[in-house]
Design a protein around this motif. Structure first.
Motif, PDB file in Angstrom:
ATOM      1  N   VAL A   1       0.833  -1.204   0.000  1.00 18.78           N
ATOM      2  CA  VAL A   1       0.000   0.000   0.000  1.00 18.78           C
ATOM      3  C   VAL A   1       0.868   1.254   0.000  1.00 18.78           C
ATOM      4  O   VAL A   1       0.611   2.205  -0.758  1.00 18.78           O
ATOM      5  CB  VAL A   1      -0.952   0.006   1.213  1.00 18.78           C
ATOM      6  N   ASP A   2       1.893   1.282   0.846  1.00 19.23           N
ATOM      7  CA  ASP A   2       2.786   2.443   0.907  1.00 19.23           C
ATOM      8  C   ASP A   2       3.417   2.726  -0.455  1.00 19.23           C
ATOM      9  O   ASP A   2       3.495   3.879  -0.892  1.00 19.23           O
ATOM     10  CB  ASP A   2       3.891   2.214   1.940  1.00 19.23           C
ATOM     11  N   PHE A   3       3.877   1.670  -1.111  1.00 17.58           N
ATOM     12  CA  PHE A   3       4.533   1.827  -2.403  1.00 17.58           C
ATOM     13  C   PHE A   3       3.573   2.429  -3.431  1.00 17.58           C
ATOM     14  O   PHE A   3       3.930   3.358  -4.173  1.00 17.58           O
ATOM     15  CB  PHE A   3       5.035   0.465  -2.896  1.00 17.58           C
ATOM     16  N   MET A   4       2.344   1.922  -3.458  1.00 20.68           N
ATOM     17  CA  MET A   4       1.361   2.424  -4.413  1.00 20.68           C
ATOM     18  C   MET A   4       0.941   3.858  -4.088  1.00 20.68           C
ATOM     19  O   MET A   4       0.743   4.683  -4.986  1.00 20.68           O
ATOM     20  CB  MET A   4       0.127   1.513  -4.430  1.00 20.68           C
ATOM     21  N   ILE A   5       0.821   4.164  -2.805  1.00 20.69           N
ATOM     22  CA  ILE A   5       0.450   5.528  -2.418  1.00 20.69           C
ATOM     23  C   ILE A   5       1.551   6.515  -2.796  1.00 20.69           C
ATOM     24  O   ILE A   5       1.275   7.617  -3.297  1.00 20.69           O
ATOM     25  CB  ILE A   5       0.145   5.591  -0.909  1.00 20.69           C
ATOM     26  N   VAL A   6       2.803   6.132  -2.573  1.00 20.23           N
ATOM     27  CA  VAL A   6       3.919   7.006  -2.959  1.00 20.23           C
ATOM     28  C   VAL A   6       3.881   7.268  -4.471  1.00 20.23           C
ATOM     29  O   VAL A   6       4.002   8.412  -4.921  1.00 20.23           O
ATOM     30  CB  VAL A   6       5.267   6.378  -2.549  1.00 20.23           C
ATOM     31  N   LEU A   7       3.708   6.210  -5.261  1.00 21.56           N
ATOM     32  CA  LEU A   7       3.676   6.380  -6.717  1.00 21.56           C
ATOM     33  C   LEU A   7       2.486   7.219  -7.167  1.00 21.56           C
ATOM     34  O   LEU A   7       2.617   8.089  -8.037  1.00 21.56           O
ATOM     35  CB  LEU A   7       3.637   5.014  -7.402  1.00 21.56           C
ATOM     36  N   SER A   8       1.323   6.957  -6.585  1.00 24.91           N
ATOM     37  CA  SER A   8       0.127   7.686  -7.026  1.00 24.91           C
ATOM     38  C   SER A   8       0.194   9.158  -6.630  1.00 24.91           C
ATOM     39  O   SER A   8      -0.059  10.042  -7.454  1.00 24.91           O
ATOM     40  CB  SER A   8      -1.140   7.041  -6.458  1.00 24.91           C
ATOM     41  N   GLN A   9       0.554   9.438  -5.372  1.00 27.50           N
ATOM     42  CA  GLN A   9       0.612  10.829  -4.925  1.00 27.50           C
ATOM     43  C   GLN A   9       1.700  11.603  -5.666  1.00 27.50           C
ATOM     44  O   GLN A   9       1.492  12.754  -6.079  1.00 27.50           O
ATOM     45  CB  GLN A   9       0.859  10.883  -3.424  1.00 27.50           C
ATOM     46  N   ALA A  10       2.857  10.979  -5.844  1.00 22.61           N
ATOM     47  CA  ALA A  10       3.924  11.635  -6.602  1.00 22.61           C
ATOM     48  C   ALA A  10       3.489  11.832  -8.048  1.00 22.61           C
ATOM     49  O   ALA A  10       3.800  12.861  -8.671  1.00 22.61           O
ATOM     50  CB  ALA A  10       5.200  10.804  -6.543  1.00 22.61           C
ATOM     51  N   GLY A  11       2.757  10.854  -8.596  1.00 22.31           N
ATOM     52  CA  GLY A  11       2.242  10.994  -9.960  1.00 22.31           C
ATOM     53  C   GLY A  11       1.283  12.157 -10.094  1.00 22.31           C
ATOM     54  O   GLY A  11       1.314  12.897 -11.085  1.00 22.31           O
ATOM     55  N   PHE A  12       0.406  12.338  -9.091  1.00 16.94           N
ATOM     56  CA  PHE A  12      -0.492  13.485  -9.113  1.00 16.94           C
ATOM     57  C   PHE A  12       0.304  14.790  -9.160  1.00 16.94           C
ATOM     58  O   PHE A  12      -0.040  15.721  -9.915  1.00 16.94           O
ATOM     59  CB  PHE A  12      -1.393  13.496  -7.873  1.00 16.94           C
ATOM     60  N   CYS A  13       1.353  14.853  -8.360  1.00 19.15           N
ATOM     61  CA  CYS A  13       2.149  16.076  -8.288  1.00 19.15           C
ATOM     62  C   CYS A  13       2.944  16.321  -9.567  1.00 19.15           C
ATOM     63  O   CYS A  13       3.160  17.476  -9.957  1.00 19.15           O
ATOM     64  CB  CYS A  13       3.066  16.031  -7.070  1.00 19.15           C
ATOM     65  N   VAL A  14       3.369  15.255 -10.224  1.00 20.04           N
ATOM     66  CA  VAL A  14       3.997  15.415 -11.541  1.00 20.04           C
ATOM     67  C   VAL A  14       3.008  16.053 -12.505  1.00 20.04           C
ATOM     68  O   VAL A  14       3.349  16.981 -13.265  1.00 20.04           O
ATOM     69  CB  VAL A  14       4.479  14.052 -12.083  1.00 20.04           C
ATOM     70  N   SER A  15       1.763  15.568 -12.485  1.00 22.15           N
ATOM     71  CA  SER A  15       0.749  16.135 -13.390  1.00 22.15           C
ATOM     72  C   SER A  15       0.479  17.595 -13.058  1.00 22.15           C
ATOM     73  O   SER A  15       0.216  18.404 -13.950  1.00 22.15           O
ATOM     74  CB  SER A  15      -0.548  15.317 -13.312  1.00 22.15           C
ATOM     75  N   TYR A  16       0.549  17.972 -11.773  1.00 18.87           N
ATOM     76  CA  TYR A  16       0.365  19.371 -11.395  1.00 18.87           C
ATOM     77  C   TYR A  16       1.448  20.241 -12.031  1.00 18.87           C
ATOM     78  O   TYR A  16       1.161  21.328 -12.579  1.00 18.87           O
ATOM     79  CB  TYR A  16       0.425  19.533  -9.873  1.00 18.87           C
ATOM     80  N   LEU A  17       2.697  19.781 -11.937  1.00 18.79           N
ATOM     81  CA  LEU A  17       3.794  20.567 -12.506  1.00 18.79           C
ATOM     82  C   LEU A  17       3.694  20.660 -14.026  1.00 18.79           C
ATOM     83  O   LEU A  17       4.019  21.696 -14.611  1.00 18.79           O
ATOM     84  CB  LEU A  17       5.135  19.953 -12.099  1.00 18.79           C
ATOM     85  N   ILE A  18       3.248  19.583 -14.670  1.00 20.54           N
ATOM     86  CA  ILE A  18       3.043  19.614 -16.119  1.00 20.54           C
ATOM     87  C   ILE A  18       1.999  20.659 -16.466  1.00 20.54           C
ATOM     88  O   ILE A  18       2.175  21.475 -17.378  1.00 20.54           O
ATOM     89  CB  ILE A  18       2.622  18.232 -16.646  1.00 20.54           C
ATOM     90  N   PHE A  19       0.884  20.651 -15.720  1.00 20.84           N
ATOM     91  CA  PHE A  19      -0.187  21.617 -15.979  1.00 20.84           C
ATOM     92  C   PHE A  19       0.303  23.045 -15.761  1.00 20.84           C
ATOM     93  O   PHE A  19       0.076  23.924 -16.599  1.00 20.84           O
ATOM     94  CB  PHE A  19      -1.379  21.330 -15.064  1.00 20.84           C
ATOM     95  N   ILE A  20       0.969  23.282 -14.640  1.00 20.36           N
ATOM     96  CA  ILE A  20       1.418  24.642 -14.316  1.00 20.36           C
ATOM     97  C   ILE A  20       2.380  25.164 -15.378  1.00 20.36           C
ATOM     98  O   ILE A  20       2.208  26.276 -15.901  1.00 20.36           O
ATOM     99  CB  ILE A  20       2.079  24.666 -12.927  1.00 20.36           C
ATOM    100  N   SER A  21       3.395  24.368 -15.717  1.00 16.35           N
ATOM    101  CA  SER A  21       4.406  24.839 -16.668  1.00 16.35           C
ATOM    102  C   SER A  21       3.837  25.008 -18.070  1.00 16.35           C
ATOM    103  O   SER A  21       4.123  26.012 -18.751  1.00 16.35           O
ATOM    104  CB  SER A  21       5.596  23.875 -16.686  1.00 16.35           C
ATOM    105  N   ASN A  22       3.013  24.066 -18.526  1.00 15.35           N
ATOM    106  CA  ASN A  22       2.417  24.184 -19.859  1.00 15.35           C
ATOM    107  C   ASN A  22       1.445  25.352 -19.943  1.00 15.35           C
ATOM    108  O   ASN A  22       1.391  26.066 -20.948  1.00 15.35           O
ATOM    109  CB  ASN A  22       1.689  22.882 -20.234  1.00 15.35           C
TER     110      ASN A  22
END
Length: 421
Positions: A117-138
């Protein structure tokens, strides 16, 4: 991220360092049905909604709507599986020390369950934040540079804005407690809802002026792509146990959760369909860039960027809880946090398309976290009480989650690395 139920056990002192079986969450005041409804809404609705019109363009508006409805029902069912599983375990012990998804994983499968669960939560939450940075910069590149790719100080506009945010994110992510971030969460939610309202009104006005050619079905080749985006949009299963813990009337929690999911489904379907109806085949991966560069449009886009900028540290908090527990015995570590922010920023630089990345995260991580693991935990705990039909349903959900994860991940990676991405 930020809700916690303190264990009712004398072995957990206030100053004790967290152990493998120490719940992450601390007690909060009980919530009315109205507040629970609002909390579910806040926990689920996020940046994923901005990629829905593009997903509808790819899948067709009928298929996209059916996918959203199906994912909503399946997500609700799996959320309730977690609730039923915890209640069953609580009935055995007589008290609850299960405050989070990770705690449930430990209770059912020991250290391996929590680690999964920890591993999946780390990947999912970090993935959400990657998408935030993509949105902001684009988005900032679109608003201030009209999507120009001409280098500025040797960097593309997207890279420049992303690295411009980096030092400020280091500061925000250095805040050790969510308490000081709570006002940012409220501000972000208000901006998000206001921006969605403005976008939907503009979509209706544009649709009434021009009728685009629309597709109802986009074909099987984009099925898994659309499923990934839909799963991403509804991801929030990590919050269901904390929300149920703080619900005043727990017997009606399932009903409130169902109503919340139904409302969100209708809102998502309307937002995705209206965006596609307004722009047709010209629908872009970030719907706000379709609105042009008028003052209102620019303010909406900048507002969304501010929203995601301040949401970033909130979404990263579960990641820090896990990595600091794993590597620093639960102690606050600023260097570890900064290293994680740097890693997330570097990944965001390499992904060109916002909606494609939503699909990747939804397919690769959220399908496992949202479907496969809840069904697995439920099957293990209730294996002696389930009928053949119940066992078949749990096994079917696990297989479905794995199939969606593998197929959707492959489909999304093909989109990201295709020459036209």
């Amino acid at each position: 991220m930020g809700f916690d139920n303190e264990a009712s056990s004398s072995s957990y002192g206030l100053d004790a360092l967290p152990r493998e079986d120490t719940p992450l969450l601390k007690s909060r005041p009980l919530s009315s049905q109205t507040k629970t409804f609002a909390n579910v809404f806040i926990a689920i609705v996020g940046a994923g909604v901005l990629g829905l019109p593009y997903a509808f363009k790819r899948t067709g508006w009928v298929l996209g709507s059916l996918m959203l409805c199906s994912v909503s029902i399946l997500t609700y069912h799996c959320m309730m599986l977690l609730v039923y599983t915890r209640r069953k375990l609580d009935s055995v012990t007589g008290f609850s020390k299960i405050g989070s998804f990770g705690d449930l994983g430990f209770a059912v499968c020991g250290s391996a369950g929590r680690a999964a669960v920890d591993f999946m939560i780390v990947l999912s939450q970090a993935g959400f934040c990657v998408s935030y940075l993509i949105f902001i910069s684009n988005t900032l590149a679109y608003v201030f540079n009209n999507s120009s790719s001409n280098p500025i100080l040797g960097l593309t506009p997207k890279s420049l804005y992303l690295w411009g945010c980096f030092p400020f994110q280091l500061g925000l992510n250095s805040i050790p407690t969510l308490t000081h971030l709570a006002p940012l969460s409220i501000f972000a939610d208000v901006v998000d809802l206001g921006a969605m309202g403005v976008v939907m009104v503009k979509d209706v006005m544009i649709f009434l002026e021009q009728r685009s050619n629309l597709r109802a079905f986009g074909g099987f080749s984009v099925f898994f792509y659309g499923m990934g985006v839909a799963v991403y949009a509804f991801e929030g299963i990590g919050m269901v146990l904390p929300l149920e813990s703080e619900a005043k009337d727990k017997d009606k929690f399932g009903k409130v959760l169902g109503l919340s999911m139904a409302f969100i489904s209708l809102m998502y379907g309307g937002f995705g369909a209206l965006g596609y109806f307004a722009f047709g085949e010209e629908t872009k991966d970030i719907i706000t860039t379709n609105l042009g560069q008028s003052l209102v449009s620019s303010l909406v886009q900048i507002g969304l960027c501010i929203n995601l900028f301040f949401t970033f540290p909130l979404m990263m908090n579960p990641v820090y809880e896990v990595v600091e527990r794993r590597f620093c015995d639960g102690a606050y570590c600023i260097w570890l946090r900064w290293a994680v922010v740097l890693a997330v920023s570097l990944v965001a630089l390499m992904v060109p398309n916002f909606a494609d990345f939503l699909s990747l995260v939804g397919s690769s991580v959220c399908c496992i976290l949202g479907f496969a693991l809840p069904a697995l935990f439920h099957l293990i705990v209730f294996k002696n009480n389930l009928s053949r039909k119940g066992i078949a349903m749990d096994v079917g959900i696990m297989v479905l989650g794995l199939v969606f994860a593998v197929s959707g991940t492959y489909s999304s990676l093909m989109e990201i690395f295709s020459p036209t991405a």
